[in-house]
Design an enzyme around this catalytic site. Structure first.
Site, mmCIF file in Angstrom:
data_model
loop_
_atom_site.group_PDB
_atom_site.id
_atom_site.type_symbol
_atom_site.label_atom_id
_atom_site.label_comp_id
_atom_site.label_asym_id
_atom_site.label_seq_id
_atom_site.Cartn_x
_atom_site.Cartn_y
_atom_site.Cartn_z
ATOM 1 C CG ASP A 136 1.240 -5.831 -13.303
ATOM 2 O OD1 ASP A 136 0.191 -6.263 -13.822
ATOM 3 O OD2 ASP A 136 1.348 -5.613 -12.084
ATOM 4 C CD GLN B 223 -1.330 -0.258 3.651
ATOM 5 O OE1 GLN B 223 -2.315 -0.981 3.446
ATOM 6 N NE2 GLN B 223 -1.117 0.340 4.814
#
Length: 518
Positions: free
Chosen positions: A276, A128
């Site tokens: 990605d 995060q």
């Protein structure tokens, strides 16, 4: 694998956890299907699936992220739910995150950083992100912190997936001629995943990527602050922007074109690919640039593979399926021992079907891949591990574009770059591919030369293949053509034309000399 072989109880516990989480959802799906309620319950099914993937953890969240940008594969309800997995995965407690930062950097967060956001500004499958300022310099940064116990959790899921791949491999070998090595594919993906868990590796990738993409001024790569980076913590320059998928249709259209160019440069020129590029990793900046984030998962291809990919696109455009088969062998999709005489007509029929009707604008990457997959049951096709990440990245990029433009076709967007590369670069493989286009039945074709030059400048005609080489678009003026010919980019072309002029002069000379002697 040895580690988890010695811990059968933990493995069984995870199997039961996954099974008990998925089973009720599967039963509910079966009931809805039997009672014809699937359409009525689409929103609920999508929400339930998102919750299941989130509950099962990082490996399954990544699966959902890959699907979240494919509107052509899943419905809008499911796509909307899964898109929250890209940047709205539930976070973990600040106390745990700050303890990890202190353990990695050797000092409390309050001593190193100021104005740290009270809660994460984004949370993803692996970590995060907090917005903060470096106390010493005042630089605004994105501070990414890895989730606790990630290595153990990810390795256990990969261990279970490896067991599943052995089963899939056995089913494939028993019932199809396909030779895809599922275990090797998983091993390649697992290796990339383990590298993603070391943020120092990501930082080095970002620096390398920024250097390699420096020629594209509208591509933004954040700087890395290595003095505030460790295995589980990375500090990068803060970039303002909105997710590309949330930008306006015009912004998406413009920036996806830039993204395609950037990806093709990575794939066909640099051989170092950000593998990605999901919606949470692509930002539209206020000044109209494209910011690429997250360099944990990268893919590399060698020079031979890059040239074979360029040649294969050219041969597809030329419908030269015999050479397409040779390209597939070079790319390791087919073994050298394959029966070419048997493969060529079947491959040609599949590709003709995929390419039929209206030209490149009616062909997208996903449909072409689906058509090709039909022949894997009859011939020893396999997907090499290095190409699995490329396929995913291509599909994701096209998927984002399709959200703004349902008619977007990746092949159409890619071809000008390929044509330009063919006209500008010198190598035996690319020179041979160029000559295969320019010479039809052994004779030099000015029309094909014109088509190729116009294609390299972004002008594509409407043919029944990717590009109809024998029908020039006629959108490039004579002056523009001459400017290209005599520019630095036209050197390869000038050599070919000089050779043709020399050959013509030689033919004329040979015909004139006998007449003068007579």
């Amino acid at each position: 694998e040895k580690y988890w072989n010695k811990r059968p109880l933990q493995v069984q516990r995870r199997v039961l956890e996954v099974g008990s989480t998925i089973a009720p959802f599967a039963a509910k799906l079966w009931f809805y299907r039997q009672t014809n309620q699937l359409d009525a319950k689409k929103k609920q099914i999508a929400a339930d699936l998102r919750d299941i993937l989130t509950k099962l953890g990082p490996t399954f969240i990544k699966l959902g992220q890959g699907l979240s940008v494919r509107p052509d594969l899943i419905g809008p309800d499911l796509m909307q739910e899964l898109q929250t997995l890209c940047d709205s995965v539930p976070g973990f407690e600040n106390e745990k995150a700050f303890a990890i930062v202190e353990d990695e950097l050797g000092a409390p967060v309050s001593e190193l950083f100021a104005d740290v956001s009270q809660k994460p500004v984004a949370a993803a499958s692996i970590g995060q992100v907090y917005k903060a300022k470096i106390r010493e310099t005042g630089a605004t940064i994105a501070l990414k912190v890895q989730r606790p116990d990630m290595l153990r959790r990810v390795s256990l899921d990969l261990y279970l997936l490896r067991k599943l791949m052995y089963v899939a491999q056995d089913v494939q070998d028993r019932f199809t001629a396909n030779k895809t090595d599922f275990v090797s594919l998983l091993t390649a993906w697992a290796a990339g995943t383990y590298k993603e868990l070391d943020y120092r590796h990501e930082g080095k990738n970002a620096v390398r990527f920024a250097q390699m993409m420096s020629n594209l001024e509208d591509i933004v790569v954040p700087d890395v602050y290595f003095e505030y980076t460790g295995r589980k913590v990375i500090a990068m320059e803060w970039i303002d922007g909105v997710k590309l998928a949330d930008a306006s249709a015009d912004q998406i259209s413009n920036l996806v074109s830039l993204g395609v160019e950037a990806f093709l440069q990575q794939l066909l020129t640099l051989g170092f690919i950000q593998a990605d590029p999901h919606g949470g990793n692509l930002l539209a900046t206020p000044d109209g640039k494209l910011c690429i984030l997250d360099y944990g998962l990268m893919c590399t291809v060698n020079r031979g593979q890059m040239e074979a990919m360029v040649a294969s696109i050219i041969h597809l455009a030329n419908r030269d399926y015999e050479r397409v088969v040779d390209d597939f062998i070079e790319l390791d999709f087919l073994p050298p021992t394959v029966d070419k005489d048997a493969v060529v007509p079947v491959l040609g029929a599949v590709l003709d079907q995929a390419l039929e009707g209206g030209g490149a604008k009616n062909v997208n990457f996903q449909s072409l891949s689906s058509e090709l997959s039909q022949i894997t049951f009859d011939f020893p096709f396999k997907v090499p591990p290095y190409f699995a990440l490329i396929i995913r990245a291509l599909g994701i990029l096209e998927g984002i574009a399709l959200t703004a433009d349902p008619d977007f076709r990746l092949v159409m967007q890619a071809y000008p770059y390929v044509a330009k590369k063919l006209l500008q670069e010198r190598s035996p493989a690319l020179s041979e591919a160029l000559r295969q286009i320019l010479y039809r039945d052994g004779t030099f074709s000015p029309a094909r030369l014109q088509t190729l030059v116009e294609s390299s400048q972004g002008f594509l005609g409407e043919g029944d293949a990717f590009v109809d080489f024998d029908t020039p678009p006629n959108q490039l003026s004579s002056r523009e053509a001459l400017e290209f010919l005599f520019s630095d980019n036209g050197s390869v072309l000038r050599e070919i034309i000089a050779d043709e002029v020399a050959n013509g002069v030689d033919v004329v000379a040979r015909s004139v000399v006998p007449l003068s002697l007579g």
